[in-house]
Write a protein that holds these residues in place. Structure first.
Motif, PDB file in Angstrom:
ATOM      1  N   GLU A 158       0.858  -1.183   0.000  1.00 42.35           N
ATOM      2  CA  GLU A 158       0.000   0.000   0.000  1.00 42.35           C
ATOM      3  C   GLU A 158       0.891   1.228   0.000  1.00 42.35           C
ATOM      4  O   GLU A 158       1.938   1.229   0.644  1.00 42.35           O
ATOM      5  CB  GLU A 158      -0.817   0.075   1.291  1.00 42.35           C
ATOM      6  N   THR A 159       0.466   2.248  -0.711  1.00 40.28           N
ATOM      7  CA  THR A 159       1.088   3.561  -0.555  1.00 40.28           C
ATOM      8  C   THR A 159       0.005   4.444   0.047  1.00 40.28           C
ATOM      9  O   THR A 159      -0.999   4.722  -0.614  1.00 40.28           O
ATOM     10  CB  THR A 159       1.550   4.105  -1.922  1.00 40.28           C
ATOM     11  N   ILE A 160       0.181   4.796   1.314  1.00 45.83           N
ATOM     12  CA  ILE A 160      -0.864   5.559   2.000  1.00 45.83           C
ATOM     13  C   ILE A 160      -0.414   7.007   2.170  1.00 45.83           C
ATOM     14  O   ILE A 160       0.612   7.286   2.771  1.00 45.83           O
ATOM     15  CB  ILE A 160      -1.216   4.923   3.357  1.00 45.83           C
ATOM     16  N   VAL A 161      -1.191   7.887   1.559  1.00 43.92           N
ATOM     17  CA  VAL A 161      -0.938   9.323   1.658  1.00 43.92           C
ATOM     18  C   VAL A 161      -1.863   9.860   2.755  1.00 43.92           C
ATOM     19  O   VAL A 161      -3.037   9.493   2.789  1.00 43.92           O
ATOM     20  CB  VAL A 161      -1.249   9.997   0.298  1.00 43.92           C
ATOM     21  N   GLU A 162      -1.356  10.691   3.636  1.00 42.93           N
ATOM     22  CA  GLU A 162      -2.203  11.183   4.736  1.00 42.93           C
ATOM     23  C   GLU A 162      -2.762  12.566   4.423  1.00 42.93           C
ATOM     24  O   GLU A 162      -2.031  13.450   3.981  1.00 42.93           O
ATOM     25  CB  GLU A 162      -1.408  11.233   6.044  1.00 42.93           C
ATOM     26  N   GLY A 163      -4.057  12.727   4.661  1.00 42.42           N
ATOM     27  CA  GLY A 163      -4.681  14.043   4.524  1.00 42.42           C
ATOM     28  C   GLY A 163      -5.652  14.118   3.364  1.00 42.42           C
ATOM     29  O   GLY A 163      -5.289  13.915   2.205  1.00 42.42           O
ATOM     30  N   PHE A 164      -6.914  14.452   3.676  1.00 47.79           N
ATOM     31  CA  PHE A 164      -7.990  14.546   2.684  1.00 47.79           C
ATOM     32  C   PHE A 164      -7.597  15.432   1.504  1.00 47.79           C
ATOM     33  O   PHE A 164      -7.827  15.090   0.337  1.00 47.79           O
ATOM     34  CB  PHE A 164      -9.234  15.108   3.370  1.00 47.79           C
ATOM     35  N   GLU A 165      -6.944  16.560   1.804  1.00 48.25           N
ATOM     36  CA  GLU A 165      -6.616  17.542   0.770  1.00 48.25           C
ATOM     37  C   GLU A 165      -5.537  17.039  -0.186  1.00 48.25           C
ATOM     38  O   GLU A 165      -5.309  17.624  -1.244  1.00 48.25           O
ATOM     39  CB  GLU A 165      -6.196  18.876   1.416  1.00 48.25           C
ATOM     40  N   LYS A 166      -4.866  15.915   0.163  1.00 49.38           N
ATOM     41  CA  LYS A 166      -3.830  15.358  -0.721  1.00 49.38           C
ATOM     42  C   LYS A 166      -4.422  14.418  -1.780  1.00 49.38           C
ATOM     43  O   LYS A 166      -3.688  13.867  -2.591  1.00 49.38           O
ATOM     44  CB  LYS A 166      -2.816  14.563   0.112  1.00 49.38           C
ATOM     45  N   THR A 167      -5.734  14.216  -1.757  1.00 50.68           N
ATOM     46  CA  THR A 167      -6.352  13.217  -2.641  1.00 50.68           C
ATOM     47  C   THR A 167      -6.080  13.492  -4.138  1.00 50.68           C
ATOM     48  O   THR A 167      -5.653  12.577  -4.856  1.00 50.68           O
ATOM     49  CB  THR A 167      -7.870  13.109  -2.349  1.00 50.68           C
ATOM     50  N   PRO A 168      -6.297  14.725  -4.630  1.00 50.01           N
ATOM     51  CA  PRO A 168      -6.009  14.957  -6.062  1.00 50.01           C
ATOM     52  C   PRO A 168      -4.551  14.651  -6.411  1.00 50.01           C
ATOM     53  O   PRO A 168      -4.263  14.000  -7.421  1.00 50.01           O
ATOM     54  CB  PRO A 168      -6.320  16.452  -6.243  1.00 50.01           C
ATOM     55  N   LYS A 169      -3.634  15.089  -5.563  1.00 53.24           N
ATOM     56  CA  LYS A 169      -2.209  14.845  -5.804  1.00 53.24           C
ATOM     57  C   LYS A 169      -1.915  13.340  -5.842  1.00 53.24           C
ATOM     58  O   LYS A 169      -1.166  12.851  -6.695  1.00 53.24           O
ATOM     59  CB  LYS A 169      -1.395  15.531  -4.698  1.00 53.24           C
ATOM     60  N   ALA A 170      -2.511  12.593  -4.925  1.00 55.05           N
ATOM     61  CA  ALA A 170      -2.294  11.142  -4.893  1.00 55.05           C
ATOM     62  C   ALA A 170      -2.791  10.511  -6.197  1.00 55.05           C
ATOM     63  O   ALA A 170      -2.128   9.636  -6.774  1.00 55.05           O
ATOM     64  CB  ALA A 170      -3.032  10.535  -3.701  1.00 55.05           C
ATOM     65  N   PHE A 171      -3.938  10.998  -6.677  1.00 56.64           N
ATOM     66  CA  PHE A 171      -4.470  10.491  -7.949  1.00 56.64           C
ATOM     67  C   PHE A 171      -3.512  10.800  -9.105  1.00 56.64           C
ATOM     68  O   PHE A 171      -3.188   9.930  -9.921  1.00 56.64           O
ATOM     69  CB  PHE A 171      -5.855  11.104  -8.215  1.00 56.64           C
TER      70      PHE A 171
ATOM     71  N   ASP B 229      -0.347  11.386  -9.007  1.00 59.50           N
ATOM     72  CA  ASP B 229       0.916  10.651  -8.871  1.00 59.50           C
ATOM     73  C   ASP B 229       0.851   9.233  -9.444  1.00 59.50           C
ATOM     74  O   ASP B 229       1.876   8.649  -9.783  1.00 59.50           O
ATOM     75  CB  ASP B 229       1.338  10.586  -7.395  1.00 59.50           C
ATOM     76  N   LEU B 230      -0.368   8.692  -9.572  1.00 53.94           N
ATOM     77  CA  LEU B 230      -0.517   7.359 -10.176  1.00 53.94           C
ATOM     78  C   LEU B 230       0.087   7.320 -11.573  1.00 53.94           C
ATOM     79  O   LEU B 230       0.633   6.307 -12.005  1.00 53.94           O
ATOM     80  CB  LEU B 230      -2.001   6.997 -10.321  1.00 53.94           C
ATOM     81  N   PHE B 231      -0.038   8.461 -12.290  1.00 50.42           N
ATOM     82  CA  PHE B 231       0.392   8.485 -13.694  1.00 50.42           C
ATOM     83  C   PHE B 231       1.904   8.645 -13.822  1.00 50.42           C
ATOM     84  O   PHE B 231       2.451   8.537 -14.902  1.00 50.42           O
ATOM     85  CB  PHE B 231      -0.376   9.570 -14.460  1.00 50.42           C
ATOM     86  N   ASP B 232       2.557   8.917 -12.700  1.00 52.36           N
ATOM     87  CA  ASP B 232       4.018   8.922 -12.696  1.00 52.36           C
ATOM     88  C   ASP B 232       4.567   7.678 -11.994  1.00 52.36           C
ATOM     89  O   ASP B 232       5.757   7.600 -11.719  1.00 52.36           O
ATOM     90  CB  ASP B 232       4.531  10.182 -11.984  1.00 52.36           C
ATOM     91  N   GLY B 233       3.672   6.730 -11.694  1.00 52.45           N
ATOM     92  CA  GLY B 233       4.121   5.490 -11.058  1.00 52.45           C
ATOM     93  C   GLY B 233       4.739   5.714  -9.690  1.00 52.45           C
ATOM     94  O   GLY B 233       5.628   4.972  -9.279  1.00 52.45           O
ATOM     95  N   LYS B 234       4.260   6.733  -8.955  1.00 54.23           N
ATOM     96  CA  LYS B 234       4.877   7.019  -7.649  1.00 54.23           C
ATOM     97  C   LYS B 234       4.409   6.073  -6.547  1.00 54.23           C
ATOM     98  O   LYS B 234       4.925   6.099  -5.441  1.00 54.23           O
ATOM     99  CB  LYS B 234       4.602   8.481  -7.253  1.00 54.23           C
ATOM    100  N   ASN B 235       3.387   5.291  -6.857  1.00 55.52           N
ATOM    101  CA  ASN B 235       2.874   4.358  -5.853  1.00 55.52           C
ATOM    102  C   ASN B 235       3.564   3.013  -5.944  1.00 55.52           C
ATOM    103  O   ASN B 235       4.028   2.602  -7.005  1.00 55.52           O
ATOM    104  CB  ASN B 235       1.374   4.159  -6.077  1.00 55.52           C
ATOM    105  N   MET B 236       3.605   2.326  -4.842  1.00 55.74           N
ATOM    106  CA  MET B 236       3.995   0.916  -4.792  1.00 55.74           C
ATOM    107  C   MET B 236       2.744   0.213  -4.321  1.00 55.74           C
ATOM    108  O   MET B 236       2.325   0.379  -3.158  1.00 55.74           O
ATOM    109  CB  MET B 236       5.152   0.783  -3.790  1.00 55.74           C
TER     110      MET B 236
END
Lengths: 329, 329
Positions: free
Chosen positions: B300-313, B315-322
Motif C-alpha cells: 500500500e502507498t498511503i498518503v495522509e490528509g484529505f486535501e492530498k487526494t487529487p495529488k495522490a491520484f 501521482d498514479l500516472f508517474d508510477g509514484k505508488n507501490m
C-alpha cells in the motif's frame, strides 16, 4: 501429360500471375490412390501461406506446388475404403492428377449436394461461418450482426445463419449489386457499399441503430476501426479474415483498440477453422440440414480450366467473385 | 466544517491539481446514515470518468464531487443493519463526512483484515485481478503469464495468483527497484524494467522463452504491441487497463492487431470488474483465504490528509505508488 502449379516467387504485395508457374509433370503412380482433380478451392487465406516460411502456419515452399481444398475423383484404388468413381475432398496439391495415401481424405456424396458445394457451403467456408459464430459470436435473438465481405463465400453464410438465429443482419460489400444481392438472395436486412460510402462509422451507426453486438470481420483495417466506434457493451468481434491488410508490405497501423475494448468489455478473437476439426462433422450435418430445407442458399463463381487457377486466386483480391470462388478442372 | 473535492475542469492530457477544487461545505444531515471517511481509493480508471460526458460510463460532472471506493465509519444510523462504530465500504463521494441511504454499502470486519485492505486486495483491485483471470485468463499450470503494471495494486495480485496456479510469471514495471520487489515479495519469476529496455519485443522473448500464453495488460500501447509479437497459439490478452494512453489527446495509433489475432487464434478482451458484481462474494472469500494463509501479500502507498487526494491520484500516472494508492483521512 499431367500438370502442376507451383509458387515461383513470394508475392511482394498483391499476387500476380508471375508468382506462379504451370509445369508439365509425369503421371504420379507411387500411391495407394490415383486422384483426378475436379474442383479447386481458391481462398484468401492462401495469401498468408505465401509469406516468409517462419512467419505463417504451413507456408508454401518456393518451387513446390500450392495446396488447398480440392474435390477429386478416385481413378484407381488399392484401399478397401475407396473405389474407382468415388469422390473425395481434402487438402491436395494443385495438380491435375496425383497419387495419394488416402489419409485425411473424406468421401463425399454427389447425390446429397453438388460436388462443388463440398468446397463451399459444406466445406471450409460453411464450417468457418458456422463454427466461428458458435465458438465466438454466440448470437442471441434480437441482436445486431454486422458482416464484412458479406457477398463472399463465408460472409453470405454468416448472414443467413444470423437470420436463422433471429438477428438483425447488416452486410458490408463493395458494390450496389452485391448489396442488392445479399438482401434479395440471402435475406440480409440491409447493407453498406463501402466503396461509395465516405464515412463508414456514420453509415454503420445509421444501419445499426441499436449498435453492433457481433461483428464478423473478413476484411480488417479501416472497416474494423469504424465498427469499433459502434459496438455495444459485451460485443464480440470475430477476426476471421483481414483481406484488406494481407497484401500490405509494411506493418499496417490504425487506431488502437484497447481503450474501446475496455470501455465496452468487448472481445476480439482470431478464428482459424482448422483449430476445430473435432466439430466439423456435427457442423456439416447442421449445414446440410439447413441447405436441404432451403434455409441456406449459396453462390459460386466457377472458373473453368486448371491453368486459370492463379488468376482466379488473384481475382479474389479485386472482389471479382460472387460467393465461393472455384476452379473447375 | 465539512469538505468535498469536486472536478473543476476536464483534464486535457495529464490531470493537474488545477482540475480539482477543495470546497468547504456544511455537515450533511438528510440521510439515514452519517458516514465519516477513513480511507479513499484513487485509481487510474477514474481518469476515464473525467472525459466528455457521453464517451464514458458514469462520467463525473463538472462542479460535482468525485466518487470512488471509500471506507467510512458509521457515526449515526437510523437503519437496523448498521450501528454507530461499524465500518462500511462502497462507492462514495470525496467528502470528509456524508449522509447516505445505506444502499450498496457493504459492512466490513476490521478484525479479519486492516480497513485499508478492503480498498485493495479485498476490494476492487483484488477482485479485478482474480475475476479477470477467472473469466478471461483461464490460467493452466505450466503456462507463461506476463503482467504489465506488475508492481501496481492489480498487477501484484495477478502475479501471485499466477504463481498459486503454477505458472511462469513475468512482470513488467518501471524501475529496477520495482522489479526486484515483485520477485522478492510477490514471487514473480523474473521481470523487465521497460524504462531501461530498448527493445521490449526482444526482452519479452528472452524472459518468456516458451512464449506468452496470458498477458494481463494494465498499460496498453507499445508494451501491448511488443507482447503481441510474442504470443502463443490460443493466447488470452486481458485488456484491464491502458494507463499509457489514458492521457492521450489524439486517438492513439499503433500496429493493427487483427493479423496476429487470426494467426494465433488469440483473444483480446476488455475487462470491467463492475460487470461481475454477482461473483464478488465468492472471489473475496477466496482472496481472504489466500491472504490469511500467507499466499497473498500486498503493498500500500498511503498518503495522509484529505486535501492530498487529487495529488495522490495524479501521482498514479508517474508510477509514484507501490501497490494500492490510498488516502488516509
Amino acid at each position: 501429360m499431367n500438370q502442376q502449379i507451383i509458387l515461383k516467387n513470394r508475392p511482394k504485395a498483391k499476387p500476380s500471375e508471375k508468382d506462379f508457374e504451370i509445369q508439365e509433370i509425369e503421371e504420379e503412380k507411387d500411391g495407394k490412390l490415383s486422384l483426378k482433380t475436379k474442383y479447386i478451392s481458391v481462398d484468401p487465406y492462401l495469401r498468408g501461406r505465401m509469406r516468409d516460411e517462419e512467419s505463417y502456419i504451413e507456408p508454401f515452399k518456393i518451387g513446390k506446388p500450392i495446396d488447398s481444398m480440392l474435390v477429386s475423383e478416385v481413378m484407381a484404388s488399392d484401399l478397401p475404403d475407396f473405389s474407382k468413381g468415388d469422390h473425395v475432398v481434402g487438402m491436395l496439391a494443385w495438380k491435375k492428377q496425383q497419387a495419394h495415401t488416402g489419409n485425411n481424405l473424406r468421401k463425399i456424396d454427389k447425390n446429397l449436394a453438388p460436388l462443388s458445394a463440398y468446397l463451399g457451403i459444406l466445406g471450409l467456408t460453411g464450417l468457418t461461418a458456422y463454427l466461428a459464430l458458435e465458438k465466438i459470436g454466440k448470437l442471441q435473438e434480437g441482436e445486431t450482426l454486422l458482416v464484412s465481405g458479406a457477398a463472399g463465400a463465408v460472409g453470405s453464410v454468416v448472414g443467413q445463419i444470423g437470420k436463422i438465429k433471429g438477428c438483425r443482419v447488416v452486410g458490408i460489400a463493395g458494390s450496389d449489386e452485391k448489396i442488392e444481392h445479399i438482401q434479395e438472395k440471402f435475406g440480409f436486412d440491409t447493407g453498406i457499399n463501402y466503396k461509395t460510402t465516405e464515412n463508414m462509422q456514420q453509415a454503420i451507426s445509421e444501419k445499426c441503430p441499436d449498435g453492433v453486438d457481433v461483428y464478423f470481420d473478413n476484411v480488417g483495417g479501416e472497416i474494423l476501426d469504424a465498427t469499433l466506434q459502434n459496438i455495444n457493451k459485451d460485443a464480440r468481434i470475430i477476426n476471421c479474415g483481414a483481406i484488406s491488410i494481407y497484401n500490405s508490405t509494411e506493418t499496417p497501423t490504425g487506431p488502437r483498440p484497447e481503450g474501446i475494448l475496455i470501455k465496452k468489455s468487448a472481445l476480439m478473437q482470431g478464428f482459424l477453422v482448422r483449430d476445430h476439426v473435432d466439430d466439423y462433422q456435427k457442423a456439416i450435418s447442421q449445414l446440410a440440414e439447413w441447405l436441404k430445407s432451403g434455409k441456406l442458399k449459396y453462390d459460386e463463381t466457377i472458373v473453368e480450366g486448371f491453368e486459370k487457377t492463379p488468376k482466379a486466386f488473384i481475382d479474389l483480391f479485386d472482389g471479382k467473385n460472387m460467393g465461393k470462388m472455384l476452379v473447375k478442372v
